[in-house]
Design a protein around this motif. Structure first.
Motif, PDB file in Angstrom:
ATOM      1  N   ILE A  17       0.830  -1.198   0.000  1.00 29.48           N
ATOM      2  CA  ILE A  17       0.000   0.000   0.000  1.00 29.48           C
ATOM      3  C   ILE A  17       0.868   1.253   0.000  1.00 29.48           C
ATOM      4  O   ILE A  17       0.559   2.242  -0.670  1.00 29.48           O
ATOM      5  N   TYR A  20       2.031   1.852  -3.434  1.00 29.18           N
ATOM      6  CA  TYR A  20       0.929   2.413  -4.227  1.00 29.18           C
ATOM      7  C   TYR A  20       0.777   3.906  -3.952  1.00 29.18           C
ATOM      8  O   TYR A  20       0.677   4.719  -4.889  1.00 29.18           O
ATOM      9  N   ALA A  87      -6.143   4.326   0.354  1.00 30.15           N
ATOM     10  CA  ALA A  87      -6.171   3.003   1.004  1.00 30.15           C
ATOM     11  C   ALA A  87      -7.469   2.872   1.787  1.00 30.15           C
ATOM     12  O   ALA A  87      -7.468   2.787   3.011  1.00 30.15           O
ATOM     13  N   HIS A 105      -7.800  -2.007  -2.041  1.00 31.86           N
ATOM     14  CA  HIS A 105      -6.745  -2.868  -2.571  1.00 31.86           C
ATOM     15  C   HIS A 105      -7.130  -4.338  -2.515  1.00 31.86           C
ATOM     16  O   HIS A 105      -6.939  -5.067  -3.481  1.00 31.86           O
TER      17      HIS A 105
END
Length: 597
Positions: A17, A20, A87, A105
């Motif tokens: 995450i 990302y 997230a 996700h």
């Protein structure tokens, strides 16, 4: 654009995450957007070049509650065009005053039940779904995650868009090949499935076990001690190498040194390292489930992650067959080339630009009048025939039962929200309509643009009067009103209308025949129209011709124009408003309940 980004949690930059978040922020920055980030202490240094809304890093429980109920009231939402929750499967807000994209996700907790404690599972299964559903747009990073959102969180499918992750291609480096099998992942048991990988290695033929080393870089997470204990007690302990966390800058060398890449995770929302390994030219094998099966299909050897025997067979097949290795290398590189962080960032921006609500299966634009005019201008500039429609509560009531009309609306190049009913219905279903975009208010704005406009609909008297009034009002405007025809074909037959349109070549054909007749007529004859944009405008010509007066400005701004229209035409509009409006609201709530159960 001014974008608010929630970069919580950042996990000290050591999780998928966090990769990302970092890469999407970088891609949006490169695209020239003005970014403000919400960060905890562990992300402040990483993003110090941006304007930050900084909050103290707290324990998980307090962080969840603070983000949910306190943080949304600290934000000056008016400063931003829209918000992205990077997230949303970890942190969400209780309110979204502006258009918000919630990125989810994975829902790995449903596939790996022992992943978290009871409190976090309660938060994930009961709290998160409710507040994620409130976001105006929801992004899944794979079709696997999209399916989970539908099945476990009961998110309406039409509200979910798959926007794949990108990946940062590791730098190609020269390194001496070693006899090693690589798996890059945090050491987390049972989710990352290191235990079955160790068991699979033990099942390899003796010559491969002696020849190869299993290299597993990654930080120790929950359950890591179980993995380390098993590896320590294995008769092949010397063949297992745990390096700890490896910085991204050092990964290219690891890829370059390795003979193959293996990804046996029980569940992944995406699996960035699989694409990195493919780009680096490694033959790959991965789990056949979740997003790994999705990304690896056709480009990697797939196996059941629950079976050490299948994992071992996949490793043996690749390591023993140079021809198959080369085939996987070529297919892997082709597959990896499809993904980039720039594509990811562009996909998120497009969701804001397209801002769409969906009521009863009818998608429609939820942005401003200015943006709607720009959409029409863009359609005209294509020089092709397009169909544009407006929808209100009455239209949606018709679409609720009339499948053919609904399908026509779904095929339109643009559909705009007209009236308080559509706005209320959208809000109940979790969408935010920014402005009432109706044809009557749009008409004088179109008259200020350089369009050639043809009016079609109403009785002969109304069509002629509308044309005369429109021409008289265009003093400083740029539009040219080039002709008119009645909707009953009394003065001109249908073939004569098409001949005139072919000769005059209008940019816009405003069709005022009422719904659903006008939409069905446009749909049927769209290919016969000479490359113009046909817009269904309902009773517009009655207002332009001044046959029917418009409501006072204060009633229009208050969403009460329907009351004025009912007052002017009580008999004709009684069923539409007095019966239709309550029926519409009832259907909306029924739809919401059915979709969320």
């Amino acid at each position: 654009m001014k974008i608010l980004l929630s970069a919580i949690p950042f996990d000290n930059g050591k999780s998928g995450i966090s990769v990302y978040i970092r890469e999407v922020v970088n891609a949006l920055e490169r695209a020239g957007h003005d970014l403000t980030l919400i960060v905890e202490d562990d992300g402040a240094k990483e993003f110090e070049r941006f304007e930050l809304i900084r909050i103290k890093k707290r324990r998980a429980l307090f962080s969840m509650l603070y983000s949910l109920f306190i943080l949304p009231w600290r934000i000056n939402w008016k400063k931003f065009d829209f918000c992205i929750m990077l997230a949303a499967n970890r942190r969400v807000f209780c309110r979204y005053p502006i258009f918000t994209i919630a990125v989810v996700h994975d829902l790995s907790q449903y596939h790996v039940p022992v992943k978290y404690d009871k409190f976090r599972m309660l938060y994930i299964k009961k709290v998160l779904p409710h507040y994620v559903r409130k976001a105006q747009s929801i992004v899944a990073i794979s079709h696997s995650t999209k399916n989970d959102l539908i099945n476990y969180w009961h998110i309406p499918e039409e509200k979910i868009t798959v926007v794949y992750n990108g990946f940062t291609p590791p730098e190609n480096v020269e390194a001496k090949k070693k006899k090693q099998i690589l798996y890059v992942s945090r050491i987390e048991h049972p989710g990352k499935n290191h235990l079955n990988l160790l068991k699979a290695f033990e099942l390899l033929p003796e010559e491969l076990r002696r020849e190869y080393t299993l290299v597993m870089p990654g930080a120790a997470w929950n359950g890591a001690e179980t993995v380390f204990e098993y590896a320590k007690n294995s008769p092949y302990a010397d063949q297992f190498k745990f390096t700890g966390f490896v910085d991204f800058a050092k990964l290219p060398e690891l890829y370059a040194q390795s003979s193959m890449y293996i990804f046996p995770s029980h569940f992944e929302g995406f699996g960035l390292s699989l694409l990195e390994a493919m780009h680096a030219g490694l033959p790959c094998a991965c789990s056949n489930n979740s997003s790994l099966g999705e990304l690896g299909r056709g480009a990697a050897e797939l196996f059941d992650p629950a079976s050490p025997q299948e994992i071992a067979a996949s490793m043996r097949k690749i390591l023993s067959d140079p021809g198959y290795q080369q085939e996987l290398i070529e297919k892997g590189r082709q597959n990896a080339a499809r993904f980039s962080w720039q594509n990811t960032a562009s996909g998120l921006i497009d969701l804001y630009r397209k801002r769409t609500a969906n009521v009863f299966g009818v998608p429609f634009f939820t942005g401003t009048m200015k943006e709607s005019l720009q959409k029409i201008e863009n359609l005209v500039q294509t020089g092709k025939a397009h169909h544009v429609a407006f929808i209100n509560a009455h239209c949606l009531n018709i679409a609720y039962k009339d499948a053919a009309y609904k399908q026509v609306l779904k095929e339109c190049s643009a559909v705009f929200s007209d009236g308080i009913g559509a706005k209320i219905g959208a809000k109940v279903l979790g969408y935010q309509v920014e402005e009432n975009v109706n044809g009557t208010d749009m008409f004088p704005l179109l008259a200020q643009m350089p369009f050639r406009i043809y009016l079609f609909g109403g009785s002969p008297a109304v069509a002629k009067a509308a044309l005369e009034k429109a021409r008289a009002r265009v003093i400083n405007g740029k539009a040219e009103f080039i002709g008119s025809a009645d909707g009953f074909f009394q003065e001109k037959k249908e073939e004569e209308l098409f001949a005139e349109l072919t000769e005059l070549k209008p940019d816009l054909l405003l069709v005022a025949m009422g719904v659903p007749k006008q939409e069905m007529w446009i749909h049927e004859h769209l290919q016969d129209l000479p490359g113009c944009t046909a817009i269904g405008v309902g009773g517009l010509l009655d207002f332009v011709s001044e046959r029917i007066p418009r409501a006072p400005q204060w009633m229009r701004k208050s969403g009460l124009e329907w009351c004025f229209r009912l007052y002017c035409e009580p008999i004709r509009l009684f069923k539409r408003y007095i019966i239709g409006n309550p029926l519409f609201i009832w259907r909306v709530f029924q739809s919401k309940f059915w979709r969320n159960k």
